[in-house]
Write a protein that holds these residues in place. Structure first.
Motif, PDB file in Angstrom:
ATOM      1  N   VAL A 249       0.841  -1.209   0.000  1.00  8.58           N
ATOM      2  CA  VAL A 249       0.000   0.000   0.000  1.00  8.58           C
ATOM      3  C   VAL A 249       0.872   1.254   0.000  1.00  8.58           C
ATOM      4  O   VAL A 249       2.055   1.199   0.328  1.00  8.58           O
ATOM      5  CB  VAL A 249      -0.953   0.004   1.225  1.00  8.58           C
ATOM      6  CG1 VAL A 249      -1.854  -1.224   1.219  1.00  8.58           C
ATOM      7  CG2 VAL A 249      -0.195   0.096   2.541  1.00  8.58           C
ATOM      8  N   ASP A 250       0.245   2.377  -0.386  1.00  3.74           N
ATOM      9  CA  ASP A 250       0.980   3.649  -0.410  1.00  3.74           C
ATOM     10  C   ASP A 250       0.908   4.376   0.922  1.00  3.74           C
ATOM     11  O   ASP A 250       1.777   5.192   1.241  1.00  3.74           O
ATOM     12  CB  ASP A 250       0.402   4.548  -1.517  1.00  3.74           C
ATOM     13  CG  ASP A 250       0.537   3.906  -2.887  1.00  3.74           C
ATOM     14  OD1 ASP A 250       1.654   3.440  -3.200  1.00  3.74           O
ATOM     15  OD2 ASP A 250      -0.463   3.821  -3.623  1.00  3.74           O
ATOM     16  N   GLU A 251      -0.157   4.122   1.674  1.00  5.69           N
ATOM     17  CA  GLU A 251      -0.324   4.771   2.980  1.00  5.69           C
ATOM     18  C   GLU A 251      -1.279   3.926   3.819  1.00  5.69           C
ATOM     19  O   GLU A 251      -1.996   3.078   3.284  1.00  5.69           O
ATOM     20  CB  GLU A 251      -0.894   6.184   2.819  1.00  5.69           C
ATOM     21  CG  GLU A 251      -2.228   6.216   2.093  1.00  5.69           C
ATOM     22  CD  GLU A 251      -2.635   7.634   1.698  1.00  5.69           C
ATOM     23  OE1 GLU A 251      -3.290   8.294   2.521  1.00  5.69           O
ATOM     24  OE2 GLU A 251      -2.293   8.068   0.582  1.00  5.69           O
ATOM     25  N   ILE A 252      -1.273   4.165   5.134  1.00  3.64           N
ATOM     26  CA  ILE A 252      -2.090   3.359   6.050  1.00  3.64           C
ATOM     27  C   ILE A 252      -3.083   4.260   6.783  1.00  3.64           C
ATOM     28  O   ILE A 252      -2.703   5.315   7.314  1.00  3.64           O
ATOM     29  CB  ILE A 252      -1.191   2.623   7.069  1.00  3.64           C
ATOM     30  CG1 ILE A 252      -0.255   1.662   6.335  1.00  3.64           C
ATOM     31  CG2 ILE A 252      -2.035   1.870   8.110  1.00  3.64           C
ATOM     32  CD1 ILE A 252       0.814   1.037   7.219  1.00  3.64           C
ATOM     33  N   TRP A 253      -4.345   3.818   6.797  1.00  3.23           N
ATOM     34  CA  TRP A 253      -5.377   4.460   7.600  1.00  3.23           C
ATOM     35  C   TRP A 253      -5.801   3.452   8.662  1.00  3.23           C
ATOM     36  O   TRP A 253      -6.087   2.286   8.343  1.00  3.23           O
ATOM     37  CB  TRP A 253      -6.592   4.853   6.739  1.00  3.23           C
ATOM     38  CG  TRP A 253      -6.298   5.953   5.745  1.00  3.23           C
ATOM     39  CD1 TRP A 253      -5.087   6.467   5.397  1.00  3.23           C
ATOM     40  CD2 TRP A 253      -7.259   6.676   4.964  1.00  3.23           C
ATOM     41  NE1 TRP A 253      -5.227   7.453   4.436  1.00  3.23           N
ATOM     42  CE2 TRP A 253      -6.556   7.601   4.156  1.00  3.23           C
ATOM     43  CE3 TRP A 253      -8.659   6.620   4.856  1.00  3.23           C
ATOM     44  CZ2 TRP A 253      -7.188   8.471   3.273  1.00  3.23           C
ATOM     45  CZ3 TRP A 253      -9.293   7.477   3.972  1.00  3.23           C
ATOM     46  CH2 TRP A 253      -8.571   8.401   3.196  1.00  3.23           C
ATOM     47  N   VAL A 254      -5.813   3.878   9.918  1.00  2.00           N
ATOM     48  CA  VAL A 254      -6.120   2.973  11.031  1.00  2.00           C
ATOM     49  C   VAL A 254      -7.472   3.343  11.634  1.00  2.00           C
ATOM     50  O   VAL A 254      -7.701   4.504  11.994  1.00  2.00           O
ATOM     51  CB  VAL A 254      -5.020   3.053  12.120  1.00  2.00           C
ATOM     52  CG1 VAL A 254      -5.367   2.142  13.299  1.00  2.00           C
ATOM     53  CG2 VAL A 254      -3.661   2.666  11.539  1.00  2.00           C
ATOM     54  N   VAL A 255      -8.350   2.343  11.740  1.00  2.00           N
ATOM     55  CA  VAL A 255      -9.640   2.526  12.408  1.00  2.00           C
ATOM     56  C   VAL A 255      -9.449   2.112  13.867  1.00  2.00           C
ATOM     57  O   VAL A 255      -8.966   1.017  14.160  1.00  2.00           O
ATOM     58  CB  VAL A 255     -10.758   1.664  11.771  1.00  2.00           C
ATOM     59  CG1 VAL A 255     -12.111   1.966  12.429  1.00  2.00           C
ATOM     60  CG2 VAL A 255     -10.832   1.916  10.264  1.00  2.00           C
ATOM     61  N   THR A 256      -9.812   3.008  14.781  1.00  2.08           N
ATOM     62  CA  THR A 256      -9.591   2.737  16.194  1.00  2.08           C
ATOM     63  C   THR A 256     -10.842   3.094  17.002  1.00  2.08           C
ATOM     64  O   THR A 256     -11.735   3.787  16.498  1.00  2.08           O
ATOM     65  CB  THR A 256      -8.356   3.527  16.690  1.00  2.08           C
ATOM     66  OG1 THR A 256      -8.014   3.093  18.010  1.00  2.08           O
ATOM     67  CG2 THR A 256      -8.618   5.032  16.718  1.00  2.08           C
ATOM     68  N   VAL A 257     -10.902   2.581  18.214  1.00  2.00           N
ATOM     69  CA  VAL A 257     -11.968   2.953  19.161  1.00  2.00           C
ATOM     70  C   VAL A 257     -11.348   3.008  20.557  1.00  2.00           C
ATOM     71  O   VAL A 257     -10.267   2.472  20.787  1.00  2.00           O
ATOM     72  CB  VAL A 257     -13.149   1.939  19.176  1.00  2.00           C
ATOM     73  CG1 VAL A 257     -13.919   1.954  17.887  1.00  2.00           C
ATOM     74  CG2 VAL A 257     -12.673   0.539  19.501  1.00  2.00           C
TER      75      VAL A 257
END
Length: 200
Positions: free
Chosen positions: A126-134
């Motif tokens: 991937v080119d970049e990382i998006w993290v889903v958090t809670v």
């Protein structure tokens, strides 16, 4: 083409976040779906798993008994490594095939959703990382509600994963999904506008 790696811990809501982008016409490649495809009856991957772990990991119809295999590898680091050594190269092959197909179709953005993106060493995909958090308390409650399990079991599952705080450090974008679905959608709409001007 921009490939966004979407990841996060168990019960953080990665799928609902991915669905938001899918509704805007962005192709989503789901690593969990690829993992299921990799072990379809008759596949070389499934044959290797049966040889490694015994035919007890197969249902009567020849399909993989995922729950039984998960129980087998959950507390055994060596068995988990053996499983990953079989699965990860095939998931990589399938993912690269799908990403190449999206590029050939002229897509400008693709989301690669993978819970173990960082742990599996797949960040080069991937080119970049998006993290889903809670928030931690919310993660426990959502996992208990989703899987119908007790607090202790939910805690053990979460403790077996990379801590969310550590995942967040890898993210160019961190999406806090602790609020209501409506709040998350508003947050995602603002993020989408900021990242793309509203168009994929």
């Amino acid at each position: 083409m921009r490939v966004i790696g979407l990841t996060g811990g168990v019960a953080t809501g990665k799928s609902s976040v991915a669905r938001f982008f899918e509704e805007r016409g962005v192709p989503v490649i789901d690593a969990d779906r690829l993992a299921r495809e990799a072990v379809e009856p008759g596949s070389p991957c499934l044959a290797r798993l049966a040889a490694l772990f015994g035919t007890g990991v197969l249902h009567g119809d020849g399909s993989l008994d995922r729950k039984r295999l998960a129980r087998m590898v959950f507390a055994d680091g060596e068995k988990r490594r053996q499983l990953e050594a079989v699965l990860h190269p095939e998931i990589r092959r399938l993912a690269e095939e799908r990403i190449a197909r999206a590029a050939a179709a002229g897509e400008r953005i693709v989301i690669y959703m993978a819970p173990l993106l960082i742990e599996a060493g797949a960040t080069d995909r991937v080119d970049e990382i998006w993290v889903v958090t809670v928030r931690p308390g919310i993660q426990v409650e959502r996992l208990m509600a989703r899987d119908g399990i007790g607090r202790d079991e939910a805690g053990r599952i979460i403790a077996s994963q990379m801590p969310l705080a550590e995942k967040e450090r890898h993210g160019r974008i961190v999406i806090d999904n602790s609020g209501t679905p409506e709040e998350t959608r508003r947050l995602l709409a603002a993020l989408w506008e900021q990242e793309t001007g509203g168009t994929p």
